[in-house]
Design an enzyme around this catalytic site. Sequence first.
Site, PDB file in Angstrom:
ATOM      1  N   CYS A 155       0.816  -1.151   0.061  1.00  0.00           N
ATOM      2  CA  CYS A 155       0.133   0.042  -0.065  1.00  0.00           C
ATOM      3  C   CYS A 155       0.972   1.198  -0.009  1.00  0.00           C
ATOM      4  O   CYS A 155       1.473   1.515  -1.061  1.00  0.00           O
ATOM      5  CB  CYS A 155      -1.020  -0.195   1.050  1.00  0.00           C
ATOM      6  SG  CYS A 155      -2.381   0.987   0.926  1.00  0.00           S
ATOM      7  N   HIS A 181      -3.735  -5.698   0.906  1.00  0.00           N
ATOM      8  CA  HIS A 181      -3.555  -6.022   2.339  1.00  0.00           C
ATOM      9  C   HIS A 181      -3.939  -7.306   2.650  1.00  0.00           C
ATOM     10  O   HIS A 181      -5.001  -7.924   1.878  1.00  0.00           O
ATOM     11  CB  HIS A 181      -4.409  -5.056   3.331  1.00  0.00           C
ATOM     12  CG  HIS A 181      -4.179  -3.553   3.158  1.00  0.00           C
ATOM     13  ND1 HIS A 181      -2.833  -3.250   4.226  1.00  0.00           N
ATOM     14  CD2 HIS A 181      -4.523  -2.381   2.650  1.00  0.00           C
ATOM     15  CE1 HIS A 181      -2.727  -2.013   3.815  1.00  0.00           C
ATOM     16  NE2 HIS A 181      -3.686  -1.343   3.123  1.00  0.00           N
TER      17      HIS A 181
END
Length: 480
Positions: free
Chosen positions: A325, A422
């Site tokens: 991310c 994630h």
Amino acid sequence: MIQGTTSDAGKSLFVTALCRWLKRRDIRVAPFKPQNMALNSAVTCNGGEIGRAQAVQAYACGVLPHTDMNPVLLKPNSDIGAQVIIHGQAIGNMNALDYQDYKTTAWQAVLASYERLSAQYEAIIVEGAGSPAEINLRQQDIANMGFAERINCPVILIADIDRGGVFAHLVGTLALLSPSEQARIQGYVINRFRGDLRLLQPGLEWLNNHTGKPVLGVLPYFKELYLEAEDTLIKHQENKAAQRVRIVIPTLPRLSNHTDFDPLRLHPNSEVIFVGTGESIPAADLIILPGSKAVAADLMWLRNQGWETAIHRHLRYGGKIIGICGGFQMLGQTIADPLGLEGTPGSAPGLGLLEMNTTLTAHKRLINTRGHLILNQAPVQGYEIHAGITAGQALTRPAVLLETGNDGAMSEDGQILGTYLHGLFESAAALNAILQWAGIAQPAAIDYLAQRESTIEQLADAVDAHCDTNWLMRWLEIKH
């Protein structure tokens, strides 16, 4: 409602335990946290964002996470401000004083969500935040007694005996509440007790006599719990195998979704080291750059701490790097924030390790997805939470092939992997593929999701074994 004498007293854990305990009895139950402040979050079935703890609690209930289970989420992006998320969607950044003024509107979101859940479920287990005795935050309180008073909800107060001073915590908290709030507390649960319960009994009797409220349970200290923490970064790890890969992760000031690393932390073939401000950066087999709520600012922190030099040295010696991310965005050439979403508008140079550029946008991508890693074609599933669009030549070599499209990048030399996904390590096959890539020829077969399920069952067992379950059933007014 479960409230705590302090942060990390065990509120999330006890709510999770009660959710599974009730599910076992075929009771339709849901978790609810009116207001949460956390950088660990999850994507819901209706495309919003809630605290990670409430997603785990929903799983314990056997239902899909929904934005109504955490209608107000605050994600700190500075010491005095946070991104405000209402019903799963970011509405902007506010400093603490501005948010106090906004609470009238936030209240409406909280009450609307609670009413919808009440119409669907037989029982709702509400989790407080921090402590109800934070008297400076009493005005327009959404998180604790303000909510309990508003909906006329009984409260159990939980305290952590492992910290020490458990009786002072309980009695002191009670003393700082108003008479109506004191009456609302039905009893106490003491968490993380280890030792002979007979030695604690005189204190329990004194507490009952002194306050007129019973101790409803004394939960044991669990040495190994495979459950995502709401916000506390857990660094302790045990039972490591002789053959293991050393993984070093910078503890960014605004590190987000550190629960990504729980499967690595718990795996016997990995040694996870979190490195904070002023700490030396040890040699590693794998460096992971985690998610961040303030990417440019955290990248500057990395540089100031000497990480850029350490990363280049690490690569020269054949080490591997993963960026997740915000950490993935840091690997590129530039990070542009023209709208000032994470600070002053402008652009910052990235680490220059991948040929790509990122522009932060007002729209946040929130999606659950699944697919395959490029590494060994290992199946993977997870979620995306990011407000950035990344483009460039590096993306022609994706790291993950998802049902929603290709994701991330793999460097030409195979040393660097970047992704927006994630939950990368939760799949046993994906975790093994990454550990093999990092240097472990035959990783142990560990199923993190099965471990989490076992933990939740263990917590429900603890309710049966250590709590007054007859009282709990009467308290919940359940006739089963």
